[in-house]
Design a protein around this motif. Structure first.
Motif, PDB file in Angstrom:
ATOM      1  N   GLU A  23       0.820  -1.201   0.000  1.00 11.26           N
ATOM      2  CA  GLU A  23       0.000   0.000   0.000  1.00 11.26           C
ATOM      3  C   GLU A  23       0.857   1.255   0.000  1.00 11.26           C
ATOM      4  OE1 GLU A  23      -2.785   0.210   3.181  1.00 11.26           O
ATOM      5  OE2 GLU A  23      -4.246  -1.101   2.195  1.00 11.26           O
ATOM      6  N   ARG A  24       0.221   2.338  -0.432  1.00  8.53           N
ATOM      7  CA  ARG A  24       0.775   3.676  -0.269  1.00  8.53           C
ATOM      8  C   ARG A  24      -0.348   4.545   0.271  1.00  8.53           C
ATOM      9  NH1 ARG A  24      -0.885   6.305  -5.291  1.00  8.53           N
ATOM     10  NH2 ARG A  24      -1.723   4.683  -6.658  1.00  8.53           N
ATOM     11  N   ARG A  25       0.007   5.624   0.916  1.00 11.25           N
ATOM     12  CA  ARG A  25      -1.006   6.494   1.507  1.00 11.25           C
ATOM     13  C   ARG A  25      -1.181   7.722   0.632  1.00 11.25           C
ATOM     14  NH1 ARG A  25      -2.626   4.439   6.040  1.00 11.25           N
ATOM     15  NH2 ARG A  25      -3.864   6.267   6.633  1.00 11.25           N
ATOM     16  N   ASP A  28      -7.152  12.684   0.139  1.00 12.45           N
ATOM     17  CA  ASP A  28      -8.289  13.079  -0.682  1.00 12.45           C
ATOM     18  C   ASP A  28      -8.627  14.539  -0.382  1.00 12.45           C
ATOM     19  OD1 ASP A  28      -9.663  13.058   1.719  1.00 12.45           O
ATOM     20  OD2 ASP A  28     -11.138  11.555   1.115  1.00 12.45           O
ATOM     21  N   ALA A  29      -9.750  15.024  -0.884  1.00 12.85           N
ATOM     22  CA  ALA A  29     -10.084  16.437  -0.741  1.00 12.85           C
ATOM     23  C   ALA A  29     -10.489  16.819   0.677  1.00 12.85           C
ATOM     24  CB  ALA A  29     -11.213  16.801  -1.707  1.00 12.85           C
ATOM     25  N   THR A  30     -10.709  15.840   1.540  1.00 11.48           N
ATOM     26  CA  THR A  30     -11.103  16.130   2.921  1.00 11.48           C
ATOM     27  C   THR A  30      -9.899  16.231   3.851  1.00 11.48           C
ATOM     28  OG1 THR A  30     -11.321  13.817   3.632  1.00 11.48           O
ATOM     29  CG2 THR A  30     -13.190  14.803   2.483  1.00 11.48           C
ATOM     30  N   GLY A  31      -8.690  15.964   3.338  1.00 10.80           N
ATOM     31  CA  GLY A  31      -7.503  15.974   4.171  1.00 10.80           C
ATOM     32  C   GLY A  31      -7.200  14.648   4.827  1.00 10.80           C
ATOM     33  N   ARG A  32      -8.059  13.650   4.616  1.00  9.65           N
ATOM     34  CA  ARG A  32      -7.777  12.325   5.186  1.00  9.65           C
ATOM     35  C   ARG A  32      -6.628  11.667   4.419  1.00  9.65           C
ATOM     36  NH1 ARG A  32     -12.595   8.769   4.492  1.00  9.65           N
ATOM     37  NH2 ARG A  32     -12.660   9.839   2.491  1.00  9.65           N
ATOM     38  N   ARG A  33      -5.811  10.922   5.115  1.00  9.20           N
ATOM     39  CA  ARG A  33      -4.742  10.127   4.515  1.00  9.20           C
ATOM     40  C   ARG A  33      -5.195   8.680   4.536  1.00  9.20           C
ATOM     41  NH1 ARG A  33      -1.209  12.594   1.482  1.00  9.20           N
ATOM     42  NH2 ARG A  33       0.280  10.907   1.877  1.00  9.20           N
ATOM     43  N   ILE A  34      -5.267   8.076   3.357  1.00  9.88           N
ATOM     44  CA  ILE A  34      -5.893   6.764   3.214  1.00  9.88           C
ATOM     45  C   ILE A  34      -4.952   5.831   2.480  1.00  9.88           C
ATOM     46  CG2 ILE A  34      -7.875   5.536   2.233  1.00  9.88           C
ATOM     47  CD1 ILE A  34      -9.373   8.245   2.404  1.00  9.88           C
ATOM     48  N   PRO A 135     -10.766   1.182   0.710  1.00 13.19           N
ATOM     49  CA  PRO A 135     -10.521   2.615   0.874  1.00 13.19           C
ATOM     50  C   PRO A 135     -11.585   3.401   0.111  1.00 13.19           C
ATOM     51  CG  PRO A 135      -8.901   1.635  -0.606  1.00 13.19           C
ATOM     52  CD  PRO A 135      -9.667   0.501  -0.006  1.00 13.19           C
ATOM     53  N   ALA A 136     -12.134   4.432   0.735  1.00 12.84           N
ATOM     54  CA  ALA A 136     -13.176   5.255   0.120  1.00 12.84           C
ATOM     55  C   ALA A 136     -12.702   6.697   0.111  1.00 12.84           C
ATOM     56  CB  ALA A 136     -14.490   5.122   0.886  1.00 12.84           C
ATOM     57  N   LEU A 137     -12.462   7.236  -1.074  1.00  6.02           N
ATOM     58  CA  LEU A 137     -11.920   8.580  -1.225  1.00  6.02           C
ATOM     59  C   LEU A 137     -13.008   9.537  -1.693  1.00  6.02           C
ATOM     60  CD1 LEU A 137      -9.468   6.487  -1.737  1.00  6.02           C
ATOM     61  CD2 LEU A 137      -8.271   8.515  -2.518  1.00  6.02           C
ATOM     62  N   LEU A 138     -12.926  10.765  -1.215  1.00  5.44           N
ATOM     63  CA  LEU A 138     -13.909  11.794  -1.540  1.00  5.44           C
ATOM     64  C   LEU A 138     -13.191  12.991  -2.153  1.00  5.44           C
ATOM     65  CD1 LEU A 138     -16.794  12.884  -1.398  1.00  5.44           C
ATOM     66  CD2 LEU A 138     -16.380  13.509   0.989  1.00  5.44           C
ATOM     67  N   LEU A 139     -13.621  13.390  -3.365  1.00  6.28           N
ATOM     68  CA  LEU A 139     -13.025  14.524  -4.061  1.00  6.28           C
ATOM     69  C   LEU A 139     -14.043  15.647  -4.205  1.00  6.28           C
ATOM     70  CD1 LEU A 139     -10.996  12.692  -6.861  1.00  6.28           C
ATOM     71  CD2 LEU A 139     -10.279  13.352  -4.555  1.00  6.28           C
ATOM     72  N   ASP A 140     -13.541  16.864  -4.250  1.00 10.56           N
ATOM     73  CA  ASP A 140     -14.381  18.053  -4.252  1.00 10.56           C
ATOM     74  C   ASP A 140     -14.988  18.286  -5.635  1.00 10.56           C
ATOM     75  OD1 ASP A 140     -15.475  20.627  -4.037  1.00 10.56           O
ATOM     76  OD2 ASP A 140     -13.900  21.310  -2.687  1.00 10.56           O
ATOM     77  N   GLY A 141     -16.326  18.362  -5.700  1.00  8.70           N
ATOM     78  CA  GLY A 141     -17.015  18.522  -6.970  1.00  8.70           C
ATOM     79  C   GLY A 141     -17.283  19.947  -7.384  1.00  8.70           C
ATOM     80  N   ALA A 142     -16.767  20.936  -6.656  1.00  6.01           N
ATOM     81  CA  ALA A 142     -17.007  22.330  -7.028  1.00  6.01           C
ATOM     82  C   ALA A 142     -16.421  22.633  -8.396  1.00  6.01           C
ATOM     83  CB  ALA A 142     -16.423  23.270  -5.975  1.00  6.01           C
ATOM     84  N   LEU A 143     -17.132  23.421  -9.175  1.00  2.06           N
ATOM     85  CA  LEU A 143     -16.719  23.727 -10.543  1.00  2.06           C
ATOM     86  C   LEU A 143     -15.302  24.306 -10.624  1.00  2.06           C
ATOM     87  CD1 LEU A 143     -17.916  23.695 -13.473  1.00  2.06           C
ATOM     88  CD2 LEU A 143     -18.580  26.069 -13.064  1.00  2.06           C
ATOM     89  N   PRO A 144     -14.939  25.313  -9.814  1.00  2.59           N
ATOM     90  CA  PRO A 144     -13.579  25.870  -9.938  1.00  2.59           C
ATOM     91  C   PRO A 144     -12.484  24.897  -9.518  1.00  2.59           C
ATOM     92  CG  PRO A 144     -15.030  27.362  -8.720  1.00  2.59           C
ATOM     93  CD  PRO A 144     -15.734  26.058  -8.823  1.00  2.59           C
ATOM     94  N   LYS A 145     -12.865  23.828  -8.820  1.00  5.31           N
ATOM     95  CA  LYS A 145     -11.881  22.874  -8.311  1.00  5.31           C
ATOM     96  C   LYS A 145     -11.538  21.777  -9.319  1.00  5.31           C
ATOM     97  CE  LYS A 145     -11.541  23.988  -3.755  1.00  5.31           C
ATOM     98  NZ  LYS A 145     -10.310  24.050  -2.956  1.00  5.31           N
ATOM     99  N   ILE A 146     -12.152  21.791 -10.494  1.00  6.56           N
ATOM    100  CA  ILE A 146     -11.956  20.685 -11.437  1.00  6.56           C
ATOM    101  C   ILE A 146     -10.491  20.473 -11.790  1.00  6.56           C
ATOM    102  CG2 ILE A 146     -12.429  19.886 -13.786  1.00  6.56           C
ATOM    103  CD1 ILE A 146     -15.270  20.899 -13.477  1.00  6.56           C
ATOM    104  N   PRO A 147      -9.717  21.510 -12.131  1.00  5.79           N
ATOM    105  CA  PRO A 147      -8.298  21.257 -12.437  1.00  5.79           C
ATOM    106  C   PRO A 147      -7.559  20.626 -11.260  1.00  5.79           C
ATOM    107  CG  PRO A 147      -8.942  23.425 -13.213  1.00  5.79           C
ATOM    108  CD  PRO A 147     -10.079  22.922 -12.371  1.00  5.79           C
ATOM    109  N   GLU A 148      -7.776  21.140 -10.067  1.00  9.56           N
ATOM    110  CA  GLU A 148      -7.124  20.586  -8.878  1.00  9.56           C
ATOM    111  C   GLU A 148      -7.546  19.141  -8.641  1.00  9.56           C
ATOM    112  OE1 GLU A 148      -7.575  21.296  -4.086  1.00  9.56           O
ATOM    113  OE2 GLU A 148      -7.678  23.046  -5.410  1.00  9.56           O
TER     114      GLU A 148
END
Length: 346
Positions: A23-25, A28-34, A135-148
């Motif tokens: 594994e590697r850690r 995600d967009a919430t700051g969790r390390r998974i 592992p369950a990862l959550l990414l930010d769906g806001a429009l300006p955040k798409i590139p990030e």
């Protein structure tokens, strides 16, 4: 689900979990390390926005479609492999339909969710992890955040080159939309109403992810101005008549047909002037439905609709987006069919 049943389910599913691997850690967009496997070969999207995001970056990793398999009309704009992927059900949202045993039987490496990142959604991701052992990862769906988001997902999936290309594309589209929006605001913001569903009596309020690109394009969401912030809401024809928007965008062809035929709808100045159009929706909507990276196409289209960008070049921009993001370049006739009801006559 009661705690006892959750424990029994977790125990019964344990035998289906993938064997321990290196594994590697990752974050995600919430700051969790998974912890995720060193090599990711199969990803389950928790909902439709995550499925589209994943498909645009790494279609070979997509385990299936959360809502339903693509229709024949939608499949014509996707790769043959993606069009034949199975329905696996949603793991999050109000239509939570996934069978956990069936999901785990596919031996996925992780679950990906994409959208809001508040405490409720972090809790949902943690619940998925507890129930599946994945592992369950959550990414930010806001429009300006798409590139990030592309950059972050590229690191998670070990697809840096592909992610960099999508990040660059998204950055360019967002920057172009911002420039067009400034021009539009200087001219005077058009008042826009987005009508969802076959009856056309649902819309998004100020700040809604479903109508976010209206403001991003420099226009005014009349429902948001009148009713304030919120999500999706039911409205009445009386409200529509009182708001008298400059432009009406229909998500469903039935709503467009009704507005053009019903005498009450036809009393609206926008309908009389032909400023009512159909939102393109193949293979995914350009405004929402679902609200994922497909909304970037809406930011190519709206400046043209509002007259701050020329029509010439839009068809090629749409075809190029499909080629890069959806991995299949549509024929000129397909693009023309998308754009014909989406723009008033020249």
């Amino acid at each position: 689900m009661p705690a006892g049943r959750r424990a029994l389910l977790a125990a019964s599913l344990a035998g289906l979990a993938a064997p321990a691997r290196a594994e590697r850690r990752v974050g995600d967009a919430t700051g969790r390390r998974i912890g995720v496997p060193d090599r990711i070969a199969r990803v389950v999207p928790a909902g439709p926005p995550a499925a589209i995001l994943l498909y645009t970056l790494a279609p070979e990793l997509l385990a299936g479609w959360p809502a339903r398999p693509p229709s024949p009309a939608e499949a014509a704009f996707l790769t043959p492999e993606a069009a034949t992927l199975p329905q696996i059900g949603r793991l999050t949202g109000r239509d939570n339909t996934a069978n956990l045993e069936a999901v785990l039987a596919q031996r996925p490496d992780l679950v990906l969710d994409y959208g809001a990142t508040g405490p409720t959604y972090v809790s949902l991701a943690e619940r998925i992890r507890e129930q599946t052992g994945l592992p369950a990862l959550l990414l930010d769906g806001a429009l300006p955040k798409i590139p990030e988001t592309y950059r972050l997902l590229g690191g998670i999936l070990d697809r840096p080159a592909e992610a960099a290309a999508r990040e660059q594309d998204a950055t360019r589209i967002l920057a172009g939309a911002a420039e067009a929006a400034e021009t539009l605001r200087a001219r005077g913001r058009p008042r826009v109403l987005y009508l969802r569903g076959p009856r056309g009596l649902e819309t998004g309020l100020a700040g809604s992810i479903n109508t976010e690109i209206i403001e991003a394009a420099g226009a005014e969401n009349v429902a948001g101005s009148a009713l304030g912030p919120g999500g999706l809401v039911q409205i009445s024809l009386e409200q529509v008549l009182a708001w008298a928007p400059d432009w009406i965008i229909c998500q469903h062809p039935d709503a467009l047909a009704q507005a053009r035929q019903d005498p009450l709808w036809r009393a609206l100045p926008a309908v009389q002037a032909g400023r009512i159009v159909l939102l393109p929706g193949l293979p995914f909507g350009w405004m929402d439905f679902p609200p994922s990276v497909n909304r970037l196409l809406g930011l190519l289209w709206l400046p043209v609709l509002f007259g701050v960008r020329p029509r010439e070049g839009l068809a090629e921009a749409v075809a190029g987006f499909h080629e890069r993001f959806y991995h299949r370049r549509p024929a000129a006739s397909q693009v023309e069919a998308l754009l014909r009801p989406a723009l008033p006559p020249a």
